[in-house]
Design an enzyme around this catalytic site. Sequence first.
Site, PDB file in Angstrom:
ATOM      1  N   ASP A  35       0.823  -1.209   0.000  1.00  0.00           N
ATOM      2  CA  ASP A  35       0.000   0.000   0.000  1.00  0.00           C
ATOM      3  C   ASP A  35       0.857   1.260   0.000  1.00  0.00           C
ATOM      4  OD1 ASP A  35      -1.856  -1.899   0.223  1.00  0.00           O
ATOM      5  OD2 ASP A  35      -2.739  -1.189   2.104  1.00  0.00           O
ATOM      6  N   ALA A  36       2.000   1.180   0.672  1.00  0.00           N
ATOM      7  CA  ALA A  36       2.845   2.372   0.782  1.00  0.00           C
ATOM      8  C   ALA A  36       3.297   2.837  -0.604  1.00  0.00           C
ATOM      9  CB  ALA A  36       4.052   2.078   1.657  1.00  0.00           C
ATOM     10  N   TYR A  38       1.674   2.317  -3.402  1.00  0.00           N
ATOM     11  CA  TYR A  38       0.488   2.906  -4.029  1.00  0.00           C
ATOM     12  C   TYR A  38       0.290   4.335  -3.527  1.00  0.00           C
ATOM     13  CZ  TYR A  38      -4.469   3.491  -5.176  1.00  0.00           C
ATOM     14  OH  TYR A  38      -5.659   3.956  -5.649  1.00  0.00           O
ATOM     15  N   ASP A  39       0.412   4.498  -2.225  1.00  0.00           N
ATOM     16  CA  ASP A  39       0.217   5.828  -1.646  1.00  0.00           C
ATOM     17  C   ASP A  39       1.231   6.822  -2.204  1.00  0.00           C
ATOM     18  OD1 ASP A  39      -1.822   4.792  -0.208  1.00  0.00           O
ATOM     19  OD2 ASP A  39      -0.662   4.537   1.641  1.00  0.00           O
ATOM     20  N   SER A  84     -36.539  -6.558 -10.807  1.00  0.00           N
ATOM     21  CA  SER A  84     -36.301  -7.272  -9.556  1.00  0.00           C
ATOM     22  C   SER A  84     -36.304  -8.767  -9.863  1.00  0.00           C
ATOM     23  CB  SER A  84     -37.349  -6.902  -8.524  1.00  0.00           C
ATOM     24  OG  SER A  84     -38.607  -7.248  -9.019  1.00  0.00           O
ATOM     25  N   LEU A  85     -36.177  -9.576  -8.839  1.00  0.00           N
ATOM     26  CA  LEU A  85     -36.066 -11.021  -9.034  1.00  0.00           C
ATOM     27  C   LEU A  85     -37.178 -11.747  -8.292  1.00  0.00           C
ATOM     28  CD1 LEU A  85     -32.232 -11.465  -8.382  1.00  0.00           C
ATOM     29  CD2 LEU A  85     -33.389 -11.705 -10.581  1.00  0.00           C
ATOM     30  N   GLU A 115     -24.570 -16.879  -8.517  1.00  0.00           N
ATOM     31  CA  GLU A 115     -23.875 -15.734  -7.917  1.00  0.00           C
ATOM     32  C   GLU A 115     -24.391 -15.491  -6.510  1.00  0.00           C
ATOM     33  OE1 GLU A 115     -25.004 -12.520 -10.484  1.00  0.00           O
ATOM     34  OE2 GLU A 115     -23.972 -13.367 -12.218  1.00  0.00           O
ATOM     35  N   LYS A 117     -26.144 -13.344  -3.710  1.00  0.00           N
ATOM     36  CA  LYS A 117     -27.080 -12.226  -3.749  1.00  0.00           C
ATOM     37  C   LYS A 117     -26.618 -11.235  -2.699  1.00  0.00           C
ATOM     38  CE  LYS A 117     -31.984 -11.121  -3.966  1.00  0.00           C
ATOM     39  NZ  LYS A 117     -31.919  -9.869  -3.232  1.00  0.00           N
ATOM     40  N   ASP A 119     -26.290  -8.075  -0.345  1.00  0.00           N
ATOM     41  CA  ASP A 119     -27.315  -7.334   0.379  1.00  0.00           C
ATOM     42  C   ASP A 119     -26.900  -5.879   0.534  1.00  0.00           C
ATOM     43  OD1 ASP A 119     -29.697  -7.028   1.589  1.00  0.00           O
ATOM     44  OD2 ASP A 119     -29.189  -8.103   3.428  1.00  0.00           O
ATOM     45  N   ARG A 138     -31.757   2.538  -8.287  1.00  0.00           N
ATOM     46  CA  ARG A 138     -32.807   1.816  -8.984  1.00  0.00           C
ATOM     47  C   ARG A 138     -34.120   2.613  -8.990  1.00  0.00           C
ATOM     48  NH1 ARG A 138     -36.662  -1.987  -7.396  1.00  0.00           N
ATOM     49  NH2 ARG A 138     -37.112  -3.501  -9.030  1.00  0.00           N
ATOM     50  N   GLU A 175     -24.164  -3.968  -7.225  1.00  0.00           N
ATOM     51  CA  GLU A 175     -24.628  -3.689  -5.875  1.00  0.00           C
ATOM     52  C   GLU A 175     -23.519  -2.942  -5.126  1.00  0.00           C
ATOM     53  OE1 GLU A 175     -27.647  -4.986  -5.630  1.00  0.00           O
ATOM     54  OE2 GLU A 175     -28.155  -5.095  -3.494  1.00  0.00           O
ATOM     55  N   TYR A 227     -22.934  -7.233 -11.642  1.00  0.00           N
ATOM     56  CA  TYR A 227     -23.510  -8.539 -11.975  1.00  0.00           C
ATOM     57  C   TYR A 227     -24.443  -8.519 -13.185  1.00  0.00           C
ATOM     58  CZ  TYR A 227     -26.962  -6.466  -8.759  1.00  0.00           C
ATOM     59  OH  TYR A 227     -27.816  -5.614  -8.124  1.00  0.00           O
ATOM     60  N   LYS A 318     -33.216 -17.531  -1.399  1.00  0.00           N
ATOM     61  CA  LYS A 318     -32.879 -16.762  -0.208  1.00  0.00           C
ATOM     62  C   LYS A 318     -32.362 -17.636   0.935  1.00  0.00           C
ATOM     63  CE  LYS A 318     -34.125 -12.747   0.070  1.00  0.00           C
ATOM     64  NZ  LYS A 318     -35.225 -11.854  -0.162  1.00  0.00           N
ATOM     65  N   CYS A 412     -27.970  -1.833  42.233  1.00  0.00           N
ATOM     66  CA  CYS A 412     -27.467  -2.987  41.484  1.00  0.00           C
ATOM     67  C   CYS A 412     -28.386  -4.194  41.667  1.00  0.00           C
ATOM     68  CB  CYS A 412     -26.057  -3.319  41.970  1.00  0.00           C
ATOM     69  SG  CYS A 412     -25.416  -4.863  41.302  1.00  0.00           S
ATOM     70  N   CYS A 415     -26.197  -6.823  43.925  1.00  0.00           N
ATOM     71  CA  CYS A 415     -25.755  -6.586  45.310  1.00  0.00           C
ATOM     72  C   CYS A 415     -26.491  -5.439  45.992  1.00  0.00           C
ATOM     73  CB  CYS A 415     -24.248  -6.327  45.344  1.00  0.00           C
ATOM     74  SG  CYS A 415     -23.783  -4.710  44.718  1.00  0.00           S
ATOM     75  N   CYS A 430     -22.358  -0.275  38.765  1.00  0.00           N
ATOM     76  CA  CYS A 430     -22.627  -0.636  40.150  1.00  0.00           C
ATOM     77  C   CYS A 430     -21.435  -0.160  40.960  1.00  0.00           C
ATOM     78  CB  CYS A 430     -22.773  -2.155  40.252  1.00  0.00           C
ATOM     79  SG  CYS A 430     -22.467  -2.791  41.911  1.00  0.00           S
ATOM     80  N   CYS A 436     -19.803  -6.766  45.322  1.00  0.00           N
ATOM     81  CA  CYS A 436     -20.844  -7.239  44.409  1.00  0.00           C
ATOM     82  C   CYS A 436     -20.475  -8.621  43.866  1.00  0.00           C
ATOM     83  CB  CYS A 436     -20.998  -6.245  43.263  1.00  0.00           C
ATOM     84  SG  CYS A 436     -22.181  -6.779  42.027  1.00  0.00           S
TER      85      CYS A 436
HETATM   86  S1  IVH Z   1     -29.617  -9.564 -11.026  1.00  0.00           S
HETATM   87  C1  IVH Z   1     -32.625  -8.753 -14.075  1.00  0.00           C
HETATM   88  N1  IVH Z   1     -27.725 -10.433  -9.441  1.00  0.00           N
HETATM   89  O1  IVH Z   1     -31.276  -8.220  -5.744  1.00  0.00           O
HETATM   90  C2  IVH Z   1     -31.969  -9.158 -12.823  1.00  0.00           C
HETATM   91  N2  IVH Z   1     -29.345  -8.954  -8.541  1.00  0.00           N
HETATM   92  O2  IVH Z   1     -34.070  -8.918  -5.543  1.00  0.00           O
HETATM   93  C3  IVH Z   1     -31.527  -8.016 -12.020  1.00  0.00           C
HETATM   94  N3  IVH Z   1     -28.973  -8.377  -6.191  1.00  0.00           N
HETATM   95  O3  IVH Z   1     -32.470  -5.390  -7.416  1.00  0.00           O
HETATM   96  C4  IVH Z   1     -30.846  -8.353 -10.793  1.00  0.00           C
HETATM   97  N4  IVH Z   1     -27.138  -9.555  -5.935  1.00  0.00           N
HETATM   98  O4  IVH Z   1     -30.270  -5.173  -6.127  1.00  0.00           O
HETATM   99  C5  IVH Z   1     -28.831  -9.670  -9.545  1.00  0.00           C
HETATM  100  N5  IVH Z   1     -25.953 -11.250  -8.167  1.00  0.00           N
HETATM  101  C6  IVH Z   1     -27.051 -10.487  -8.278  1.00  0.00           C
HETATM  102  C7  IVH Z   1     -27.559  -9.747  -7.195  1.00  0.00           C
HETATM  103  C8  IVH Z   1     -28.720  -8.986  -7.366  1.00  0.00           C
HETATM  104  C9  IVH Z   1     -27.995  -8.732  -5.351  1.00  0.00           C
HETATM  105  C10 IVH Z   1     -30.096  -7.490  -5.839  1.00  0.00           C
HETATM  106  C11 IVH Z   1     -30.369  -6.383  -6.833  1.00  0.00           C
HETATM  107  C12 IVH Z   1     -31.799  -6.595  -7.285  1.00  0.00           C
HETATM  108  C13 IVH Z   1     -32.355  -7.406  -6.149  1.00  0.00           C
HETATM  109  C14 IVH Z   1     -33.525  -8.250  -6.616  1.00  0.00           C
END
Ligand code: IVH
Length: 674
Positions: A35-36, A38-39, A84-85, A115, A117, A119, A138, A175, A227, A318, A412, A415, A430, A436
């Site tokens: 790192d040094a 790089y710095d 969304s999924l 992959e 998921k 959070d 989003r 993400e 992703y 999930k 307390c 005691c 306490c 105690c």
């Molecule tokens: S793919 C068309 N891949 O999960 C598909 N989403 O519940 C679009 N998320 O809004 C999403 N890891 O924020 C995808 N490996 C991953 C993910 C992922 C987390 C989130 C993402 C999405 C939400 C859906």
Amino acid sequence: MTAGSDIETEVRQLRDEIRHHNYRYYVLDDPEVPDAEYDRLMHRLAAIEAEHPALVSLDSPTQRVGAEPLAAFGEVRHNVPMLSLGNAFGDDEVEAYDARVRDRLGVDKVEYAAEPKLDGVAISILYRRGLLERAATRGDGVTGEDVTQNVRTVKSVPLRLQGVDYPDVLEVRGEIVMPRAGFEAFNARARASGEKTLVNPRNAAAGSLRQLDPRLTARRPLEVFFYALGECEGGAEALGATHAGILERLRDWGLRVSHLNAVVSGAAGCLGYYGEIGDRRAGLPYDIDGVVYKVNRLDQQKALGFVSRAPRWAIAHKFPAEEEVTTLLDVEFQVGRTGALTPVARLKPVFVGGATVSNATLHNMDEIERKGVHIGDQVIVRRAGDVIPEVAGVVLARRPADARPVILPASCPVCGSDVIRPEGEAAARCTGGLYCAAQRKEAIKHFASRRAMDVEGLGDKLVDQLVECGLVEHVDDLYRLDADQLESLERMGRKSSENLIEALEKSRQTTMARFIFALGVREVGEATARSLAGYFGSLEKLMAAEVDALLEVPDVGPVVAGHVHAFFRQPHNREVIERLLAARIHWDEPEIEAPDESPLAGRSYVLTGTLSAMTRQDAKAALQALGAKVTGSVSTKTTAVIAGDNPGSKVDKAASLDVPVLSEQNFMQLLEQG
Ligand code: IVH
């Protein structure tokens, strides 16, 4: 060549080199230089840019922060909506999903890109001709917020793509997450300064991204993983025939893609992946809430298409939730070794993070007040990884009419002594001291613990019993126990009683540092105990030392000096020590400071961030074993700072003092050489 172009060449080279190191570090997870180094490159570049402002460009690695705070975020319309999924919760749902996919495609077996998921918060980043142009949240999937200035501060997001063969318009989706360590550190700081804590790393990431002042975002430890594709000139197909293949291209262009991604076959492959990632979940540096399976072939994705707002070609599987809502039945106060009262939530048992939880910490009264927790409330219980379960928040909308505030007891619960809440301290205490029973029990547990006197087999339950039945009142009583007395206790046989007596015998031969640590003086941890032993060499000298003399000891400040001095002035403590010495506790005196033949004698290190191979405590012990000193803050006397993941401000401090920064890899080499 003119002087100007020399400078331009150097700037270009520096930027290329820095980008290359970013790529090695963030994308490949395999840094080439410490790192040094790089710095130094960053400093050099910043210095030149400061002198030649005309050379500053928006994609320079120095230009991550700098934008003025906004009044509000602009709107961004997603040309390709952010979807969304669908979710699957059990093996059977995954099998049913795979059956539907096979059915629709008319094939026997489907290949999936699997992959984690992540959070965090979804983000869409647009690169035009390789330059980061815009980043958006989003939102509702069609319209999001323009968070470009904030996303630019996330170091793993490249400001410019590498290579040459990327499409002119490339929108990538991923993400933004806050690693757990950074989240914990953030909350610890918030707690210490009386600010509101964040419920979980996801909220922390979302909140960080929505700061109107990019400088605030820059201070949060955010990271990105990509992703998916959004808009892509020439179409996704031009980049590859499979999802996994496209992610490889993204990686080549310097975009960070999870190393946990895999290509699997059929439902069985998906479930195998789920199990594997589930096993690794607690050890990952960031939260994941499941895995995602995506039909790997793009032509098959196209054939499957979409239902409402989710693709048919992908599904999220999930994990059991790490947060659940349950009822707070009561709050009890536990008394620790130093008398600190810790409020503990008694909960209606709830299954969370893979275990049934019925107790959770509420940290301290300040925290209860900040969160506004009432008994009877519906509370959010969080249990992530190895972290102790905690009450992370309250669902105010569900507060029952008979909910009542939590009240700190005036005396307390163990005691009956007065409880005080010193000004400026988070903990209530306490005042009973060793009167105690709770404090006595904890003092004995600490005394016997592995890093102190190391009495094997003297567990917490046994200490509780020994104190409750009156066999042990103070630590020195341990050395007067005999096997017959022990055998009379619950769950103690002849053999275990004799073993414990033997372990006590063994513990009599110790070191002065361990002995000092075992006494449990406030704020005196292992390192301070070692400094004190090394400095004074004999217990009598330490016990006689005045505050001024204590302040001479390396790493001892006024607070610690005050505690040490007060401890040894107490007649009661002196008596216990006398009795311990009379019980033949001994060590080789004088204990000299690290002998000079120790390979790291005379060197001083500071540890920061999370190391992957060992805990910080072990790292410290390893350095000390080689004769090095390990201190808590960086000064000109520091030999080097050892930085793990998500290091704090100590690295900046090191840079400002020209103190070298070592990566974990360098550190391991150092240990091996020593
Ligand atoms: S793919 C068309 N891949 O999960 C598909 N989403 O519940 C679009 N998320 O809004 C999403 N890891 O924020 C995808 N490996 C991953 C993910 C992922 C987390 C989130 C993402 C999405 C939400 C859906």
